[in-house]
Structure formats: C-alpha cells, structure tokens
Design a protein around this motif. Sequence first.
Motif, PDB file in Angstrom:
ATOM      1  N   PHE A 107      61.999 -30.106 -16.444  1.00 11.26           N
ATOM      2  CA  PHE A 107      63.452 -29.434 -16.470  1.00 11.26           C
ATOM      3  C   PHE A 107      64.657 -29.426 -16.375  1.00 11.26           C
ATOM      4  O   PHE A 107      65.880 -29.088 -17.153  1.00 11.26           O
ATOM      5  N   ASP A 108      65.144 -30.375 -15.538  1.00  8.54           N
ATOM      6  CA  ASP A 108      66.646 -29.709 -14.523  1.00  8.54           C
ATOM      7  C   ASP A 108      66.941 -30.841 -15.198  1.00  8.54           C
ATOM      8  O   ASP A 108      68.130 -30.527 -16.026  1.00  8.54           O
ATOM      9  N   GLN A 109      66.143 -32.191 -15.498  1.00  6.13           N
ATOM     10  CA  GLN A 109      67.106 -33.141 -16.181  1.00  6.13           C
ATOM     11  C   GLN A 109      67.502 -33.036 -18.140  1.00  6.13           C
ATOM     12  O   GLN A 109      68.438 -33.384 -17.897  1.00  6.13           O
ATOM     13  N   ILE A 110      65.727 -31.860 -19.072  1.00  7.57           N
ATOM     14  CA  ILE A 110      66.564 -31.366 -20.011  1.00  7.57           C
ATOM     15  C   ILE A 110      67.822 -29.945 -19.798  1.00  7.57           C
ATOM     16  O   ILE A 110      68.822 -30.679 -20.145  1.00  7.57           O
ATOM     17  N   GLN A 111      68.041 -29.804 -18.913  1.00  9.00           N
ATOM     18  CA  GLN A 111      68.752 -28.922 -18.326  1.00  9.00           C
ATOM     19  C   GLN A 111      71.115 -29.154 -18.758  1.00  9.00           C
ATOM     20  O   GLN A 111      71.408 -29.245 -19.390  1.00  9.00           O
ATOM     21  N   SER A 112      70.603 -30.860 -17.876  1.00  9.27           N
ATOM     22  CA  SER A 112      71.391 -31.675 -17.600  1.00  9.27           C
ATOM     23  C   SER A 112      71.863 -32.325 -18.484  1.00  9.27           C
ATOM     24  O   SER A 112      72.890 -32.551 -18.956  1.00  9.27           O
ATOM     25  N   GLU A 113      70.761 -32.993 -19.987  1.00 10.06           N
ATOM     26  CA  GLU A 113      71.517 -33.584 -20.335  1.00 10.06           C
ATOM     27  C   GLU A 113      72.165 -32.784 -21.638  1.00 10.06           C
ATOM     28  O   GLU A 113      72.608 -33.146 -22.606  1.00 10.06           O
ATOM     29  N   LEU A 114      71.274 -31.670 -21.740  1.00 11.42           N
ATOM     30  CA  LEU A 114      72.025 -30.748 -22.691  1.00 11.42           C
ATOM     31  C   LEU A 114      73.278 -30.055 -22.532  1.00 11.42           C
ATOM     32  O   LEU A 114      74.070 -30.035 -22.895  1.00 11.42           O
ATOM     33  N   ASN A 115      73.811 -29.317 -20.957  1.00 11.76           N
ATOM     34  CA  ASN A 115      75.225 -29.143 -20.816  1.00 11.76           C
ATOM     35  C   ASN A 115      76.547 -30.665 -21.240  1.00 11.76           C
ATOM     36  O   ASN A 115      76.380 -30.201 -21.239  1.00 11.76           O
ATOM     37  N   SER A 116      75.461 -32.106 -20.571  1.00 11.10           N
ATOM     38  CA  SER A 116      75.840 -33.095 -21.183  1.00 11.10           C
ATOM     39  C   SER A 116      76.788 -33.241 -22.386  1.00 11.10           C
ATOM     40  O   SER A 116      77.675 -33.344 -23.087  1.00 11.10           O
ATOM     41  N   LEU A 117      75.245 -33.327 -23.334  1.00 11.69           N
ATOM     42  CA  LEU A 117      75.850 -33.241 -25.083  1.00 11.69           C
ATOM     43  C   LEU A 117      76.821 -32.473 -25.731  1.00 11.69           C
ATOM     44  O   LEU A 117      77.380 -32.466 -25.807  1.00 11.69           O
ATOM     45  N   ILE A 118      76.813 -31.390 -25.211  1.00 10.28           N
ATOM     46  CA  ILE A 118      77.733 -29.461 -25.226  1.00 10.28           C
ATOM     47  C   ILE A 118      78.442 -29.793 -25.228  1.00 10.28           C
ATOM     48  O   ILE A 118      79.993 -30.196 -25.894  1.00 10.28           O
ATOM     49  N   SER A 119      78.843 -30.215 -23.613  1.00 11.94           N
ATOM     50  CA  SER A 119      80.142 -30.476 -23.505  1.00 11.94           C
ATOM     51  C   SER A 119      81.025 -31.552 -23.639  1.00 11.94           C
ATOM     52  O   SER A 119      82.042 -31.296 -24.375  1.00 11.94           O
ATOM     53  N   ASN A 120      80.375 -33.145 -24.181  1.00 12.33           N
ATOM     54  CA  ASN A 120      80.844 -33.807 -24.805  1.00 12.33           C
ATOM     55  C   ASN A 120      81.264 -34.051 -26.063  1.00 12.33           C
ATOM     56  O   ASN A 120      82.069 -34.297 -26.714  1.00 12.33           O
ATOM     57  N   ALA A 121      80.351 -32.833 -26.871  1.00 15.50           N
ATOM     58  CA  ALA A 121      80.422 -33.123 -28.360  1.00 15.50           C
ATOM     59  C   ALA A 121      81.671 -31.286 -28.541  1.00 15.50           C
ATOM     60  O   ALA A 121      82.199 -31.656 -29.350  1.00 15.50           O
ATOM     61  N   LYS A 122      81.936 -31.088 -27.995  1.00 17.52           N
ATOM     62  CA  LYS A 122      83.020 -29.960 -27.846  1.00 17.52           C
ATOM     63  C   LYS A 122      84.230 -30.024 -27.479  1.00 17.52           C
ATOM     64  O   LYS A 122      84.919 -29.737 -28.177  1.00 17.52           O
ATOM     65  N   ASN A 123      84.240 -31.129 -26.652  1.00 15.16           N
ATOM     66  CA  ASN A 123      85.517 -32.408 -25.899  1.00 15.16           C
ATOM     67  C   ASN A 123      85.872 -32.807 -27.482  1.00 15.16           C
ATOM     68  O   ASN A 123      87.010 -32.870 -27.924  1.00 15.16           O
ATOM     69  N   GLN A 124      84.854 -33.119 -27.931  1.00 14.78           N
ATOM     70  CA  GLN A 124      85.356 -33.943 -28.899  1.00 14.78           C
ATOM     71  C   GLN A 124      85.712 -33.670 -30.183  1.00 14.78           C
ATOM     72  O   GLN A 124      86.958 -34.060 -31.124  1.00 14.78           O
ATOM     73  N   THR A 125      84.521 -32.072 -30.552  1.00 13.12           N
ATOM     74  CA  THR A 125      85.267 -31.252 -31.963  1.00 13.12           C
ATOM     75  C   THR A 125      86.956 -31.366 -31.380  1.00 13.12           C
ATOM     76  O   THR A 125      87.997 -30.609 -32.758  1.00 13.12           O
ATOM     77  N   SER A 143      75.538 -26.335 -36.692  1.00 17.28           N
ATOM     78  CA  SER A 143      74.832 -25.453 -37.470  1.00 17.28           C
ATOM     79  C   SER A 143      73.682 -25.794 -37.494  1.00 17.28           C
ATOM     80  O   SER A 143      72.340 -25.744 -36.932  1.00 17.28           O
ATOM     81  N   MET A 144      73.122 -27.320 -37.347  1.00 14.07           N
ATOM     82  CA  MET A 144      72.401 -27.928 -37.485  1.00 14.07           C
ATOM     83  C   MET A 144      71.637 -28.014 -35.829  1.00 14.07           C
ATOM     84  O   MET A 144      70.326 -28.266 -35.537  1.00 14.07           O
ATOM     85  N   ALA A 145      72.331 -27.838 -34.814  1.00 12.63           N
ATOM     86  CA  ALA A 145      71.523 -28.298 -33.633  1.00 12.63           C
ATOM     87  C   ALA A 145      71.742 -26.785 -33.166  1.00 12.63           C
ATOM     88  O   ALA A 145      70.282 -26.560 -32.381  1.00 12.63           O
ATOM     89  N   LEU A 146      72.196 -26.166 -33.626  1.00 12.42           N
ATOM     90  CA  LEU A 146      71.928 -24.524 -32.921  1.00 12.42           C
ATOM     91  C   LEU A 146      70.060 -23.948 -33.408  1.00 12.42           C
ATOM     92  O   LEU A 146      69.339 -23.875 -33.393  1.00 12.42           O
ATOM     93  N   GLU A 147      69.695 -24.674 -35.081  1.00 16.62           N
ATOM     94  CA  GLU A 147      68.407 -24.210 -35.513  1.00 16.62           C
ATOM     95  C   GLU A 147      67.268 -25.228 -34.815  1.00 16.62           C
ATOM     96  O   GLU A 147      66.378 -24.394 -34.609  1.00 16.62           O
ATOM     97  N   TYR A 148      67.727 -26.187 -34.483  1.00 17.10           N
ATOM     98  CA  TYR A 148      67.200 -27.334 -33.672  1.00 17.10           C
ATOM     99  C   TYR A 148      66.724 -26.500 -32.081  1.00 17.10           C
ATOM    100  O   TYR A 148      65.222 -26.338 -31.846  1.00 17.10           O
ATOM    101  N   ILE A 149      67.546 -26.080 -31.560  1.00  9.27           N
ATOM    102  CA  ILE A 149      68.042 -24.584 -30.098  1.00  9.27           C
ATOM    103  C   ILE A 149      66.809 -24.476 -30.492  1.00  9.27           C
ATOM    104  O   ILE A 149      66.046 -23.685 -29.570  1.00  9.27           O
ATOM    105  N   LYS A 150      67.199 -23.524 -31.673  1.00 10.46           N
ATOM    106  CA  LYS A 150      66.146 -22.125 -32.387  1.00 10.46           C
ATOM    107  C   LYS A 150      64.163 -22.641 -31.961  1.00 10.46           C
ATOM    108  O   LYS A 150      63.070 -21.844 -31.548  1.00 10.46           O
ATOM    109  N   LYS A 151      64.062 -24.102 -32.202  1.00  4.67           N
ATOM    110  CA  LYS A 151      62.717 -24.212 -32.527  1.00  4.67           C
ATOM    111  C   LYS A 151      62.054 -24.507 -31.384  1.00  4.67           C
ATOM    112  O   LYS A 151      61.207 -24.709 -31.194  1.00  4.67           O
TER     113      LYS A 151
END
Length: 158
Positions: A107-125, A143-151
Amino acid sequence: MDKLKDIIRKKIKEMNATGTGGATATPGGGIGVSTKFAFDVKEGPGADLGLGPNAGSEGVKDNAYVKQFKYKLVPKKIKGSGLEVKQLWEDEKTEVEKFQEERINEFDQIQSELNSLISNAKNQTIEYYKANPGKFSIYKPTSMALEYIKKAQKLLSK
C-alpha cells in the motif's frame, strides 16, 4: 597441520622471490611485506588441535565448552514453562507475519507511485499550458485517470 605449514612456507618463499626484499607500498595497492618471518606459523598450546568441529543447523554441539567444561546446550523447549526457545539467528516473524507485512507495505508503494505519477503529470501539464497559452487541448487524460481511480476504489472497498 605440518602440510599446511609447508604450503604456507612455500608460498612465502615464492612471494619473497618476487618481492624487493623489504616492505613496499603502492598507491591504491596496500603494503607488501617480503620477509620470511612475516607469516610464520606460531606453535604453542592448541596449535595442533585442528580447525575444530563443524557447526550444524543448531550450532556446534561437539566443542570444548560441552566436553571439557560441561556446559549444557539450551533445549528447544523449556519443560513446564510453555516457552519455545529461539536461537539468536532465528527470524522472529512467522511466514504468515512476513506475508502480511509485505502486503501492507505494498500500500505504501502504491501510494508513493501514485503521488509521484500525479505530481509529475500535473507539473508537465502546467509547463505545457505555459508554453501554449490560449490552447484548449488536453495534454494529460485526467478524466480517464479519474475513471480508473474510481474503479480502483471499488476494487479495494470490497
């Protein structure tokens, strides 16, 4: 033991033949000592006892402490106490505990990966929109990422 001494002495003579006759030091190489007395095997009490007994899975049972000094090995269980004795090198955790700990750490690994992924995507945008002001293009599919998160939320809430 005499064979071992002979082998060591022979090797020392070979080293002396290739040496310069004194102590030498090479940068990064350490110190070389070429004297016939540098590695002389000392003789004395206990010198001819050999290498000693081999250790088994439960340690060394056949040693001087047990034989000569009459020490007793710690038993696996202490009678009447209900306690199980563990060796110092034994792992305290059971296989189930190890498995559960690994799963929780994921769970810690998933959280770390998601935080890094979201932060990088936001900065790139942000960088993309700064470089392209006035554009209505979608740089990252949020929008697609939010749908995957809901799943994923549904998957993990079961």
